[in-house]
Design a protein around this motif. Sequence first.
Motif, short mmCIF file in Angstrom:
data_model
loop_
_atom_site.label_atom_id
_atom_site.label_comp_id
_atom_site.label_asym_id
_atom_site.label_seq_id
_atom_site.Cartn_x
_atom_site.Cartn_y
_atom_site.Cartn_z
N GLN A 180 0.83 -1.20 0.00
CA GLN A 180 0.00 0.00 0.00
C GLN A 180 0.86 1.26 0.00
O GLN A 180 0.61 2.20 -0.76
N CYS A 181 1.88 1.30 0.85
CA CYS A 181 2.77 2.47 0.90
C CYS A 181 3.50 2.67 -0.43
O CYS A 181 3.64 3.79 -0.92
N PHE A 182 3.95 1.57 -1.02
CA PHE A 182 4.68 1.65 -2.28
C PHE A 182 3.76 2.11 -3.41
O PHE A 182 4.12 2.98 -4.22
N ALA A 183 2.56 1.53 -3.48
CA ALA A 183 1.63 1.87 -4.55
C ALA A 183 1.16 3.33 -4.45
O ALA A 183 1.03 4.02 -5.46
N ILE A 184 0.90 3.79 -3.22
CA ILE A 184 0.51 5.19 -3.03
C ILE A 184 1.62 6.12 -3.50
O ILE A 184 1.36 7.15 -4.15
N THR A 185 2.85 5.79 -3.19
CA THR A 185 3.99 6.61 -3.61
C THR A 185 4.01 6.76 -5.13
O THR A 185 4.17 7.88 -5.66
N CYS A 186 3.84 5.67 -5.84
CA CYS A 186 3.88 5.71 -7.30
C CYS A 186 2.69 6.48 -7.87
O CYS A 186 2.85 7.34 -8.76
N MET A 187 1.49 6.19 -7.37
CA MET A 187 0.29 6.82 -7.92
C MET A 187 0.27 8.33 -7.67
O MET A 187 0.00 9.12 -8.59
N VAL A 188 0.54 8.73 -6.45
CA VAL A 188 0.50 10.15 -6.11
C VAL A 188 1.55 10.93 -6.91
O VAL A 188 1.31 12.06 -7.35
N SER A 189 2.72 10.33 -7.13
CA SER A 189 3.78 11.00 -7.89
C SER A 189 3.29 11.39 -9.28
O SER A 189 3.51 12.51 -9.76
N ILE A 190 2.59 10.46 -9.94
CA ILE A 190 2.12 10.72 -11.30
C ILE A 190 0.98 11.73 -11.30
O ILE A 190 0.97 12.69 -12.10
N ILE A 191 0.02 11.57 -10.40
CA ILE A 191 -1.11 12.50 -10.33
C ILE A 191 -0.64 13.90 -9.98
O ILE A 191 -1.17 14.90 -10.48
N TRP A 192 0.37 14.00 -9.14
CA TRP A 192 0.90 15.30 -8.74
C TRP A 192 1.44 16.06 -9.95
O TRP A 192 1.14 17.25 -10.14
N VAL A 193 2.19 15.38 -10.80
CA VAL A 193 2.76 16.02 -11.98
C VAL A 193 1.68 16.32 -13.02
O VAL A 193 1.71 17.36 -13.68
#
Length: 431
Positions: free
Chosen positions: A72-85
């Motif tokens: 969960q922590c790893f997946a959130i990191t990846c998803m939020v990074s893309i949505i942020w940009v």
Amino acid sequence: MTNRKSWRLGVVLPLLAAPTLAFAAEAPTLNMANTAWMLISSVLVLFMTIPGLALFYGGLVRTKNVLSILMQCFAITCMVSIIWVLFAYSLAFGDGNAWLGGMGKSLMAGVGVNTLKGDIPETVFAMFQMTFAIITPALIVGAFAERMKFSAMMLFSLFWLLLVYVPVCHWVWGDGWLQKLGVMDFAGGTVVHVNAGVAALVAALVLGKRKGFPETAMPPHNLTMTVIGACMLWVGWFGFNAGSALAANGTAGMTMLATHLGAAAGSLTWMFCEWIRFGKPSVLGIVTGMVAGLGTITPASGFVGPLGALVIGVSAGLVCFMATNYMKRSLHVDDSLDVFPVHGVGGVLGTTLTGVFAATTLGGVGFAEGMTMGKQVLTQITGVLVTAAWSGAVSYLLLKLIDAIVGLRVSIEHETEGLDTVLHNETGYNL
């Protein structure tokens, strides 16, 4: 005559050029020292989520669910990074109104190699803020650990980021209405801790208790992992708080000192509370006190001196210890990893006390313009209440909507078997 003309030109031309030279002097220029510090701070805050928070939470759950937390922590990191940009950064910090930024910086439009935010590259500022956006929804994971579907977690984290984190971030840090009101939140008392803590409480209540709670003991499966994660959080928090100065200067230095004192005071206070009440100090208690101290000092860290940091740290250890025990032993609320009593209560406490210990007479930097201590405390409480109300209401609606679409909880049978095997077809240990 020629010499006289030359003399006149020598006097007049510099005078004509003076406004241009003055304007050029005022133009922002890259500060390499500040840039280097912000690059380091961005790495430190990302380090807090993976591996820090992942290991801290991973050790606290039972063996059959450790991989689900790491995932969960790893997946959130990846998803939020893309949505942020893509567009979240633009909505949080782009030009807009008092409520939300615009879409002008979507996909980092207009943000190039030489684009500055103050005297650091805007790419570095965006990356630093991205790490905050990553850890905030990741904190909420601890409330519904061991019982939420992975698909539901992903949907909730995505829409919570867009509908809760981004607006509050803009209100407090993006020249929004709470910032203009005078709310003082140096590194995330409202934006991160109250926001995530209230969402965690709502999630725990909507999902309900784990099977067997509170009758069945559910101790951490690997406290060694938890302590390692806690140590990473402590170190990473220096980037979280001192990095929020956005410069390598005296404010960053005092912030780092205040952060460290808050963590140390919170740890020892929780340890002694536990020692007095239960007869023995525990490793789990001292590291939880550390997180409480860090979360509570966060909003005040750049505004208070060492005295304020110590008082806030001690208050965090005492108040968050009592809140945790009251929720679990009296209210029987199954916030699995104590997100609300540690982060939520700590965020409320720290944000409120900022309005007291920012006073120059107590070693702080002073209040917002035109504020007395009383007005500043009321303004701080306003920021807390608005953030809590928005986070609580939107989180509740999101959870209910996601439950109707894909369902929130795994079945009782799957919960008994463990999320590692059921959701990911893997096990954390092959002994």
